[in-house]
Design an enzyme around this catalytic site. Structure first.
Site, short mmCIF file in Angstrom:
data_model
loop_
_atom_site.label_atom_id
_atom_site.label_comp_id
_atom_site.label_asym_id
_atom_site.label_seq_id
_atom_site.Cartn_x
_atom_site.Cartn_y
_atom_site.Cartn_z
N GLY A 174 7.44 -8.53 -16.44
CA GLY A 174 7.22 -7.97 -15.58
C GLY A 174 5.97 -7.54 -14.11
N GLY A 175 5.74 -6.85 -13.54
CA GLY A 175 4.73 -6.37 -12.99
C GLY A 175 3.87 -5.42 -13.79
N GLY A 204 -26.79 -31.13 -13.74
CA GLY A 204 -26.02 -29.13 -13.99
C GLY A 204 -25.78 -28.44 -14.32
N ALA A 205 -25.62 -28.71 -15.80
CA ALA A 205 -25.35 -27.66 -17.22
C ALA A 205 -26.34 -27.86 -17.16
CB ALA A 205 -24.52 -28.45 -17.71
C1 HXC Z 1 14.66 2.23 -18.73
C2 HXC Z 1 14.62 1.80 -20.88
C3 HXC Z 1 14.33 0.34 -20.29
C4 HXC Z 1 13.76 0.55 -19.36
C5 HXC Z 1 14.58 -0.01 -22.51
N1 HXC Z 1 14.90 1.22 -22.12
N2 HXC Z 1 13.81 -0.60 -21.66
N3 HXC Z 1 15.15 2.73 -20.08
N4 HXC Z 1 14.13 1.80 -18.00
N5 HXC Z 1 13.49 -0.12 -17.95
C6 HXC Z 1 15.68 1.63 -23.25
C7 HXC Z 1 17.12 1.60 -23.78
O1 HXC Z 1 17.99 1.58 -22.62
C8 HXC Z 1 17.07 1.86 -25.11
O2 HXC Z 1 17.56 3.16 -24.66
C9 HXC Z 1 15.27 1.96 -25.54
O3 HXC Z 1 14.58 1.90 -24.16
C10 HXC Z 1 15.29 0.85 -26.02
O4 HXC Z 1 15.94 -0.36 -25.34
P1 HXC Z 1 16.21 -1.71 -26.24
O5 HXC Z 1 17.27 -3.08 -24.80
O6 HXC Z 1 18.05 -1.22 -27.24
O7 HXC Z 1 15.09 -2.44 -27.27
P2 HXC Z 1 15.24 -4.07 -27.30
O8 HXC Z 1 16.35 -4.75 -27.42
O9 HXC Z 1 14.23 -4.02 -28.32
O10 HXC Z 1 14.42 -4.93 -25.86
C11 HXC Z 1 13.63 -4.00 -25.87
C12 HXC Z 1 13.22 -5.11 -23.84
C13 HXC Z 1 14.84 -4.48 -23.46
C14 HXC Z 1 13.41 -6.04 -24.33
C15 HXC Z 1 12.33 -4.03 -23.54
O11 HXC Z 1 15.17 -2.60 -23.66
C16 HXC Z 1 14.94 -4.70 -21.17
O12 HXC Z 1 14.90 -5.55 -21.54
N6 HXC Z 1 14.74 -3.48 -20.87
C17 HXC Z 1 14.79 -3.42 -19.04
C18 HXC Z 1 13.33 -4.60 -18.93
C19 HXC Z 1 13.35 -4.16 -17.71
O13 HXC Z 1 13.98 -5.33 -17.11
N7 HXC Z 1 11.99 -3.83 -16.67
C20 HXC Z 1 12.11 -3.65 -15.83
C21 HXC Z 1 11.86 -4.14 -15.21
S1 HXC Z 1 11.00 -4.52 -13.30
P3 HXC Z 1 18.56 4.08 -26.00
O14 HXC Z 1 19.04 5.66 -25.29
O15 HXC Z 1 19.20 2.83 -26.29
O16 HXC Z 1 17.24 4.15 -27.25
C22 HXC Z 1 9.18 -4.05 -14.23
C23 HXC Z 1 8.46 -4.61 -13.50
C24 HXC Z 1 6.89 -2.82 -12.84
O17 HXC Z 1 9.18 -3.26 -15.71
C25 HXC Z 1 6.54 -2.97 -12.17
C26 HXC Z 1 5.26 -2.76 -11.89
C27 HXC Z 1 4.76 -3.10 -10.18
#
Ligand code: HXC
Length: 509
Positions: free
Chosen positions: A168-169, A403-404
């Site tokens: 993402g971002g 040119g290069a």
């Molecule tokens: C809070 C999160 C988290 C998040 C993971 N966790 N991502 N907690 N916010 N964004 C937590 C999970 O709940 C879990 O907690 C632990 O971290 C490990 O995650 P798992 O899913 O068990 O790990 P894994 O299977 O390895 O998967 C990793 C992952 C997945 C692919 C990153 O967690 C995931 O898809 N997370 C969400 C990603 C997401 O959508 N983020 C927001 C996107 S927007 P526990 O307690 O069970 O250990 C964004 C944009 C930023 O980021 C914008 C900037 C401008």
């Protein structure tokens, strides 16, 4: 209550991160923990941690009952081979390394210190992105980091080691740093993940295919290097840091060297093949010019028709840009121009002298190049060389056509010292092409054209026409290239050159 015991208890809790089970899961994936990574990156015992006791302030979704110390990122400073660096390392075992408001504040604190004190920031990214429970507060945190990345660009080196998810971002913070190093199989970067891609475009890809280390080092050029595992990536990051100035005001690092700057390399006298169209490996020249043959290549797997990276000469860092005759005959194309332009600008921003090794038959022809905007992208490299005020030393080994020739740090773009080997051919184009245009009427007459070609070669396929005009300062023996380049760079150490005042330029982006 014994406050010292309390201190130790709190420290131990912070060091434990997300707990033994999550640490084991991290290890099972072949990844190190945030603290293990810092330990490998920094000199032993040099790490000073900040904000170990910081916790998030969110209350919704039951977050008020779960406030791990440190909040998913380890920050502080230390040294790499004795030189100051600031570091942050995201802890995937705490809320998946996700970025909260306070997590962002910790990163911003060390970035601000790095800017004030003039030292690089090394970020180790391993994060699920925005802390979902915090919503817009997390987005604000990202933007605070982004703004600092922008302001720090060109002031202090910023290096990203992407060692887990970065989606993402969140990708835009590493994207704005100077170098991105990735780990194969365990790291990925993408703006939208495989599931969204499948929904929107019906493409089926894995995370690794979409945004893994090989994708970004070979196809997209988002990343600069890919490594087998965390240990190798961190060891190479240390090597890279050794080449870099601490800031744009510090000058290049100076290291003791054990390689005679006057070392002659007789083997270089036969590097250029008999036939002008036979390729040879330009990296051989780079390694033979460098102190101890030490070369840190940037983007080795992308646009291999141009080679970029760092060497040292007399213990001082030099940026090298070199056409590679082994790939696409060393032509400049869109990818090569972009790759080299960014490298030249990095060197110029940080006062790193540039050595340019030229063997270029021209720009790559074709509709793909023209439609892709080679005019604009080629201009990037021209622009980068033209604006650079650092010492620029150029060696033409063979072809410098059209040119290069102008683009590749020629005299006309304020090249300071321009050398050519006796095998250099500096001309508008190769003899065959030139004769076909000049003597179109004789097209059917093979003998006549062959004679014309020989005549053209005799007149232009040499360094002397350019040398007679002073565009080449001296024709040098290949064997003495290291000595001549070292002396030129030593002579240029006091160079002062300023461009006209402007708010900023308008490089063709
Ligand atoms: C809070 C999160 C988290 C998040 C993971 N966790 N991502 N907690 N916010 N964004 C937590 C999970 O709940 C879990 O907690 C632990 O971290 C490990 O995650 P798992 O899913 O068990 O790990 P894994 O299977 O390895 O998967 C990793 C992952 C997945 C692919 C990153 O967690 C995931 O898809 N997370 C969400 C990603 C997401 O959508 N983020 C927001 C996107 S927007 P526990 O307690 O069970 O250990 C964004 C944009 C930023 O980021 C914008 C900037 C401008």
């Amino acid at each position: 209550m014994d406050i010292l015991a309390e201190l130790e208890r709190r420290r131990a809790a912070a060091r434990a991160g997300g707990g033994a089970a999550r640490v084991a899961a991290q290890h099972a994936r072949g990844k190190l923990t945030a603290r293990e990574r810092i330990e490998l990156l920094l000199d032993e015992g040099s790490f000073e941690e900040f904000d170990m006791f910081v916790t998030h302030r969110a209350t919704e979704f039951g977050m008020d009952r779960d406030r791990p110390a440190g909040d998913g990122v380890v920050t502080g400073w230390g040294t790499v081979n004795g030189r100051l660096v600031y570091v942050f390392s995201q802890d995937f075992t705490v809320f998946g390394g996700s970025l909260s408001e306070t997590h962002a504040q910790k990163i911003c604190k060390i970035m601000d210190m790095a800017m004030r004190n003039g030292a690089p920031v090394i970020g180790m990214n391993d994060s699920g992105g925005a802390r979902i429970q915090e919503g817009v507060a997390s987005l604000a945190g990202y933007a605070e980091v982004f703004q600092r990345n922008v302001l720090a660009s060109g002031v202090i080196p910023q290096i990203s080691l992407v060692m887990g998810p970065c989606a993402g971002g969140a990708v835009y913070s590493p994207a704005m740093t100077d170098f991105i190093l990735m780990v194969k199989e365990t790291s990925y970067m993408f703006v939208t993940g495989p599931e969204v891609v499948r929904t929107v475009t019906n493409e089926v890809v894995t995370a690794e295919e979409l945004g893994g280390a090989l994708t970004h080092t070979r196809r997209s050029s988002v990343a600069d290097a890919a490594f087998e595992n965390d240990v190798e990536a961190i060891a190479e990051a240390r090597r890279l840091i050794d080449f870099l100035p601490l800031s744009n005001r510090s000058g290049v690092p100076e290291r003791p060297f054990f390689d005679d700057p006057g070392r002659l390399e007789p083997s270089l006298d036969t590097l250029i093949p008999e036939s002008t169209n036979t390729p040879y490996d330009m990296k051989e020249l780079i390694l033979k010019v460098a102190d101890e043959g030490d070369f840190f290549e940037i983007q080795a797997e992308f646009a291999r028709n141009i080679v970029t990276g760092f060497i040292r000469i007399e213990g001082r860092t030099v940026g090298v840009v070199a056409n590679q005759p082994m790939v696409l005959a060393g032509c400049l194309d869109i990818d090569a121009s972009r790759k080299a332009a960014r490298f030249v600008r990095f060197c110029d921003a940080f006062e790193i002298p540039i050595l340019t090794l030229v063997d270029v038959p021209g720009f790559l022809p074709g509709t793909a190049q023209e439609y892709g905007g080679i005019i604009k992208h080629g201009a990037k490299l021209l622009f980068a060389y033209g604006e650079a005020t650092v010492p620029k030393v150029t060696v033409i080994t063979r072809k410098a056509y059209g040119g290069a020739y102008d683009v590749m740090a020629s005299k006309h773009l304020r090249g300071d010292v321009n050398y050519a080997w006796p095998t250099a051919e500096i001309a508008v184009m190769g003899a065959k092409g030139a004769v076909e245009i000049l003597y179109r009427a004789e097209r059917g007459d093979g003998d006549a054209l062959a004679a014309r070609t020989r005549d053209y070669e005799a007149r232009f396929a040499n360094p002397f026409v350019a040398a007679e005009r002073g565009f080449i300062d001296e024709v040098i023996q290949p064997r003495s290239t290291r000595r001549r380049v070292a002396r030129a760079l030593a002579m240029l150490r006091g160079k002062r050159l300023e461009n006209p005042w402007k708010k900023h330029d308008n490089i063709p982006l």
